[in-house]
Design a protein around this motif. Structure first.
Motif, mmCIF file in Angstrom:
data_model
loop_
_atom_site.group_PDB
_atom_site.id
_atom_site.type_symbol
_atom_site.label_atom_id
_atom_site.label_comp_id
_atom_site.label_asym_id
_atom_site.label_seq_id
_atom_site.Cartn_x
_atom_site.Cartn_y
_atom_site.Cartn_z
ATOM 1 N N ALA A 242 0.820 -1.236 -0.082
ATOM 2 C CA ALA A 242 -0.012 0.096 0.084
ATOM 3 C C ALA A 242 0.922 1.425 -0.041
ATOM 4 O O ALA A 242 0.525 2.228 -0.686
ATOM 5 C CB ALA A 242 -0.635 -0.104 1.190
ATOM 6 N N LYS A 245 2.018 2.130 -3.592
ATOM 7 C CA LYS A 245 1.004 2.875 -4.487
ATOM 8 C C LYS A 245 1.105 4.317 -4.301
ATOM 9 O O LYS A 245 1.405 5.268 -5.241
ATOM 10 C CB LYS A 245 -0.118 2.383 -4.049
ATOM 11 C CG LYS A 245 -1.489 3.044 -5.008
ATOM 12 C CD LYS A 245 -2.741 2.580 -4.687
ATOM 13 C CE LYS A 245 -3.811 3.393 -5.126
ATOM 14 N NZ LYS A 245 -5.284 2.979 -4.707
ATOM 15 N N SER A 325 5.279 -1.829 -15.544
ATOM 16 C CA SER A 325 5.178 -1.974 -14.212
ATOM 17 C C SER A 325 6.701 -2.425 -13.821
ATOM 18 O O SER A 325 6.892 -2.550 -12.632
ATOM 19 C CB SER A 325 4.625 -3.370 -14.142
ATOM 20 O OG SER A 325 3.147 -3.131 -14.381
ATOM 21 N N LYS A 476 -1.277 -6.772 -19.066
ATOM 22 C CA LYS A 476 -2.241 -5.882 -18.224
ATOM 23 C C LYS A 476 -1.407 -5.607 -16.932
ATOM 24 O O LYS A 476 -1.292 -4.518 -16.479
ATOM 25 C CB LYS A 476 -3.508 -6.461 -17.940
ATOM 26 C CG LYS A 476 -4.402 -5.597 -17.430
ATOM 27 C CD LYS A 476 -5.968 -6.457 -17.432
ATOM 28 C CE LYS A 476 -6.633 -5.219 -16.059
ATOM 29 N NZ LYS A 476 -7.679 -6.073 -15.476
ATOM 30 N N ARG A 479 1.365 -3.348 -17.539
ATOM 31 C CA ARG A 479 0.851 -1.935 -18.203
ATOM 32 C C ARG A 479 1.508 -2.035 -19.624
ATOM 33 O O ARG A 479 1.883 -0.580 -19.941
ATOM 34 C CB ARG A 479 1.241 -0.800 -17.391
ATOM 35 C CG ARG A 479 0.909 -0.793 -15.889
ATOM 36 C CD ARG A 479 1.244 0.491 -15.391
ATOM 37 N NE ARG A 479 0.748 0.581 -13.887
ATOM 38 C CZ ARG A 479 1.480 1.303 -12.879
ATOM 39 N NH1 ARG A 479 2.636 1.803 -13.153
ATOM 40 N NH2 ARG A 479 0.914 1.237 -11.814
ATOM 41 N N VAL A 558 0.833 -9.429 -3.738
ATOM 42 C CA VAL A 558 -0.248 -8.500 -4.202
ATOM 43 C C VAL A 558 -0.146 -7.615 -5.030
ATOM 44 O O VAL A 558 1.032 -7.048 -5.098
ATOM 45 C CB VAL A 558 -1.240 -8.163 -2.905
ATOM 46 C CG1 VAL A 558 -1.504 -9.295 -2.011
ATOM 47 C CG2 VAL A 558 -0.365 -7.100 -2.201
ATOM 48 N N HIS A 559 -1.144 -7.169 -5.791
ATOM 49 C CA HIS A 559 -1.033 -6.023 -6.612
ATOM 50 C C HIS A 559 -1.237 -4.839 -5.622
ATOM 51 O O HIS A 559 -2.149 -4.567 -5.171
ATOM 52 C CB HIS A 559 -1.967 -5.762 -7.730
ATOM 53 C CG HIS A 559 -1.681 -4.975 -8.749
ATOM 54 N ND1 HIS A 559 -1.421 -3.616 -8.795
ATOM 55 C CD2 HIS A 559 -1.081 -5.221 -10.131
ATOM 56 C CE1 HIS A 559 -1.326 -2.908 -9.846
ATOM 57 N NE2 HIS A 559 -0.859 -3.858 -10.844
ATOM 58 N N TYR A 561 -2.047 -1.960 -6.225
ATOM 59 C CA TYR A 561 -3.172 -0.944 -6.421
ATOM 60 C C TYR A 561 -4.529 -1.429 -6.056
ATOM 61 O O TYR A 561 -5.423 -0.993 -5.799
ATOM 62 C CB TYR A 561 -3.074 -0.457 -7.988
ATOM 63 C CG TYR A 561 -2.214 0.573 -8.191
ATOM 64 C CD1 TYR A 561 -0.909 0.282 -8.117
ATOM 65 C CD2 TYR A 561 -2.869 1.830 -8.535
ATOM 66 C CE1 TYR A 561 0.086 1.472 -8.533
ATOM 67 C CE2 TYR A 561 -1.668 3.045 -8.966
ATOM 68 C CZ TYR A 561 -0.470 2.637 -8.825
ATOM 69 O OH TYR A 561 0.350 3.754 -9.082
ATOM 70 N N THR A 562 -4.745 -2.728 -5.979
ATOM 71 C CA THR A 562 -5.681 -3.424 -5.756
ATOM 72 C C THR A 562 -5.842 -4.245 -4.004
ATOM 73 O O THR A 562 -6.512 -4.704 -3.661
ATOM 74 C CB THR A 562 -6.159 -4.775 -6.612
ATOM 75 O OG1 THR A 562 -5.176 -5.433 -6.720
ATOM 76 C CG2 THR A 562 -6.489 -3.755 -7.989
ATOM 77 N N LEU A 563 -4.471 -4.504 -3.889
ATOM 78 C CA LEU A 563 -4.165 -5.470 -2.734
ATOM 79 C C LEU A 563 -4.676 -6.979 -2.819
ATOM 80 O O LEU A 563 -4.764 -7.616 -2.028
ATOM 81 C CB LEU A 563 -4.412 -4.803 -1.529
ATOM 82 C CG LEU A 563 -3.671 -3.293 -1.034
ATOM 83 C CD1 LEU A 563 -4.186 -2.921 0.103
ATOM 84 C CD2 LEU A 563 -2.311 -3.590 -1.223
ATOM 85 N N LYS A 564 -4.804 -7.116 -4.043
ATOM 86 C CA LYS A 564 -5.478 -8.608 -4.615
ATOM 87 C C LYS A 564 -4.411 -9.370 -4.691
ATOM 88 O O LYS A 564 -3.399 -9.034 -5.627
ATOM 89 C CB LYS A 564 -6.419 -8.712 -5.795
ATOM 90 C CG LYS A 564 -7.850 -7.846 -5.284
ATOM 91 C CD LYS A 564 -8.821 -8.247 -6.196
ATOM 92 C CE LYS A 564 -10.082 -7.862 -5.850
ATOM 93 N NZ LYS A 564 -10.802 -7.157 -7.169
ATOM 94 N N THR A 566 -1.917 -11.960 -6.363
ATOM 95 C CA THR A 566 -1.328 -11.928 -7.713
ATOM 96 C C THR A 566 -0.445 -12.907 -7.768
ATOM 97 O O THR A 566 0.825 -12.656 -7.140
ATOM 98 C CB THR A 566 -0.996 -10.291 -8.143
ATOM 99 O OG1 THR A 566 -1.984 -9.462 -8.015
ATOM 100 C CG2 THR A 566 -0.741 -10.435 -9.689
#
Ligand code: SF4
Length: 687
Positions: A242, A245, A325, A476, A479, A558-559, A561-564, A566
């Motif tokens: 976080a 970002k 990226s 994606k 980027r 995690v990414h 920007y989304t914290l999901k 990855t």
């Protein structure tokens, strides 16, 4: 190395004797650098040295000091009046010293003779600690790419851990991030006025530490944002992600906030960056009195590969709005493009053609990305409010002016110079900017004129472009645009080639093991490029360097920007396996690829790549290796140049001697394994 007859005083002094030739007894500023001293605007230490000189300060350079003896190199000039400046050099020392698989490199492009071993690991930290020990009362300012990208809690791939700001690890007093000219000029102006060094707390683009009990000085022009502390990041990867970002967004804003982070009992303060340099300011940096040559001291030690590569090249702008990226250019140079004037560029051409070794060929008319010169927002007030890390992903911003006319005009002007036989474009071209299906507001006529000019006048044998992958999901995360736009570009390129009867192969670059890339994506990449007639020889294995989105994903999973969650390939085995698909044409890989793909039900893909099981290791008609059934004829139709960190330096092509060496190293195996046989390190970049 060329003969030069210039007086030694044309260079900045690097020895005590030279100090005397300048008529100086002491110095105001001393720069300690991990690179050899090449007095050329493309070399950071020289550029910074010339700026300091232009402000009337007495400046000396200590290039590549020995750090393991009695430290005499560090002591030779004594104390400077104002401060020591420290840089690891043009590259992060760890990227310079190690491959993606952490093998030590055997050469160093920023050292005479390409010799390794003239700079320590984590050079900025080592040099700063030595200076603080020898001269505790003299301020130390660190800068350059290593310091810049390690300014806040960051993942260090080589030690496989999170490290705090390099200010904390080095003991330095101040850090200058990004391109150092503007903060340096302001510091020098204030110091000249008598402002004590300790009071330089409001210079933009600088970073410093205070004790936790001290208040961060108020500044009515800046809004502060406090990030998770270093210790919190150590305990929670999501907090580190976080933080990243915020750092990336603030680094790419016109009106950025001041960033604050606690590190133990100290507080790190990162002042906002300067506005993008104006044309006059950039010209000012390039028009300084560089000799454009290495210091004569190196004459007997062999040529400096990085210098050989750029001595006849011209850098036309700074910055990159691509925001890829895996790349650090926008984090260091900024998202907004700072371009030189045509006049300044053409004046540099006049200097280049006067060089005693110039044979009529300019090796690169470029920049971080060759075709972003003079590009900027149409309505800058919209850009002032923008937070996007990229202007061209996921779509090309409708406010971005992507006219290629100023670039074509310069290419034509240089091309018509009587002493220039050819001016090549060695920097990578952003092909997506030239494809109207992707760049919807493209001035097609101007873009076509640009591409025709490039293809007919400025390609040196082949044109290298970087789709980086073929899988949309991976692209994606990178980027980067969909691979379908590469097909569109290739159509355009081939059409121009056919029109002019040219045969200059288009060479695509790819990255393996990038976050988001699964094994099947690499298998598909191999199959798709094979279908297009490419037989690629090497692939860039992703290296997690400090301060990129991809590095955060690699470490945190995690990414940012989304914290999901990855996926990222991390183990040596995963990385090697991804590599093997790319080399489907090597006999030793074919059985493995066949078994691997069939075991997961991908029979079609297996057949597409290596054929039916009974055809394994035999050249086939649809293979570029097919030579009428002769199994021993395996000469590829298309060669592909390695695009690893060691193959380019600051985005420029590698010199022939080093490229040949690499080629030898990679024969019979992948680049990393063959490099492992070398005992020491190589110079690289870049980009
Ligand atoms: S508004 Fe568009 S052109 Fe301007 S900075 Fe943002 S993305 Fe780039």
């Amino acid at each position: 190395m060329q003969e030069n007859k210039r007086p030694l005083t044309d260079w900045l002094p690097i020895t005590k004797k030279e100090l005397k030739y300048h008529g100086w007894d002491e110095l105001d500023v001393i720069l300690v650098s991990g690179d050899a001293y090449v007095d050329h605007p493309s070399f950071g230490p020289a550029a910074i040295g010339r700026i300091i000189e232009s402000h009337g300060f007495r400046i000396g350079i200590i290039p590549q000091p020995q750090w393991k003896d009695d430290l005499r190199d560090f002591k030779k000039f004594g104390k400077p009046k104002y401060f020591f400046g420290v840089t690891a050099g043009c590259m992060d020392s760890m990227v310079n010293h190690y491959t993606a698989s952490k093998r030590k490199r055997s050469t160093d492009s920023y050292t005479p003779g390409g010799e390794a071993g003239f700079r320590p690991d984590y050079a900025a930290i080592t040099y700063s600690k030595i200076l603080k020990e020898l001269y505790p009362d003299v301020p130390v300012v660190i800068g350059g790419i290593e310091a810049s990208l390690r300014r806040i809690t960051h993942y260090d791939y080589w030690s496989d851990k999170l490290m705090p700001s390099i200010l904390e690890s080095s003991g330095a007093d101040m850090l200058v991030y990004g391109m150092g000219e503007q903060p340096l000029r302001e510091m020098l102006t204030l110091l000249k006025k008598g402002v004590p060094f300790q009071s330089l707390k409001t210079v933009k683009q600088t970073t410093w530490l205070i004790n936790e009990e001290e208040d961060v000085p108020k500044n009515k022009n800046w809004v502060d944002i406090e990030l998770s502390s270093h210790e919190d990041c150590l305990g929670d990867k999501l907090k580190y992600a976080a933080n990243f970002k915020v750092v990336e967004i603030e680094s790419n804003k016109t009106n950025a906030r001041r960033i604050v982070q606690k590190i133990g009992k100290k507080t790190l303060v990162i002042n906002p960056p300067f506005a993008t340099m104006t044309e006059k300011e950039v010209d000012g940096s390039f028009d300084l009195p560089f000799t454009r040559m290495p210091h004569p001291k190196y004459d007997k030690r062999g040529s400096i590969p990085a210098y050989d590569m750029i001595k006849f090249s011209i850098n036309m702008h700074r910055g990159c709005f691509g925001g890829c990226s895996f790349c650090t250019i926008s984090a260091h140079q900024g998202k907004f493009i700072a371009s030189r004037s045509e006049k300044s560029i053409l004046a540099e051409v006049e200097e280049v053609v006067k060089h005693p070794d110039f044979k009529g060929y300019i090796s690169d008319l470029g920049g971080p990305s060759a075709n972003m010169y003079k590009m900027k927002g149409i309505d800058l007030s919209i850009c002032d409010k923008c937070q996007a890390p990229s202007c061209i992903h996921p779509v090309v911003c409708s406010n971005l002016d992507t006219s290629h006319k100023p670039l074509t005009s310069i290419y034509k002007a240089v091309d018509s110079h009587p002493k220039v036989k050819k001016a090549f474009i060695g920097s990578g071209i952003r092909y997506d900017l030239l494809v109207s299906e992707y760049n919807k507001k493209l001035d097609v006529e101007a873009a076509d004129e640009y591409l025709e000019q490039v293809v007919t006048r400025h390609v040196s044998g082949r044109l290298k472009v970087a789709p980086e992958h073929t899988a949309d999901a991976t692209l994606k995360i990178m980027r980067k645009p969909s691979f379908k736009f590469f097909h569109k570009f290739k159509e355009k390129y081939d059409k121009i080639q056919n029109k002019h009867g040219l045969k200059q192969p288009l060479i695509p670059y790819f990255i393996s093991s990038h976050p988001g890339c699964k094994e099947e994506d690499m298998a598909n990449l191999a199959a798709e490029t094979k279908d297009m007639g490419f037989q690629l020889e090497q692939v860039n294995d992703f290296t997690p360097t400090p301060m990129t989105v991809a590095t955060v994903i690699y470490y945190a999973g995690v990414h940012p920007y989304t914290l999901k969650p990855t996926y990222a390939p991390r183990t040596k085995q995963e990385k090697q396996d991804q590599h093997r698909f790319f080399f489907w044409h090597k006999p030793e890989n074919q059985q493995w690829i066949n078994d691997k793909l069939r075991s997961v039900g991908q029979e079609g893909l297996a057949e597409r790549l290596v054929g039916r099981p009974n055809m394994l290791n035999k050249p086939r008609k649809n293979s570029p290796n097919y030579k009428g059934g002769n199994e021993n004829s395996s000469k590829p139709k298309t060669k592909h140049i390695n695009r690893t960190k060691v193959e380019t330096i600051e985005g420029k092509p590698m010199p022939k001697w080093l490229a040949d060496k690499r080629k030898k190293q990679t024969e019979g195996g992948n680049s990393s394994s063959s490099r492992s046989k070398k005992k020491s390190r190589t110079g690289k970049k870049r980009k």
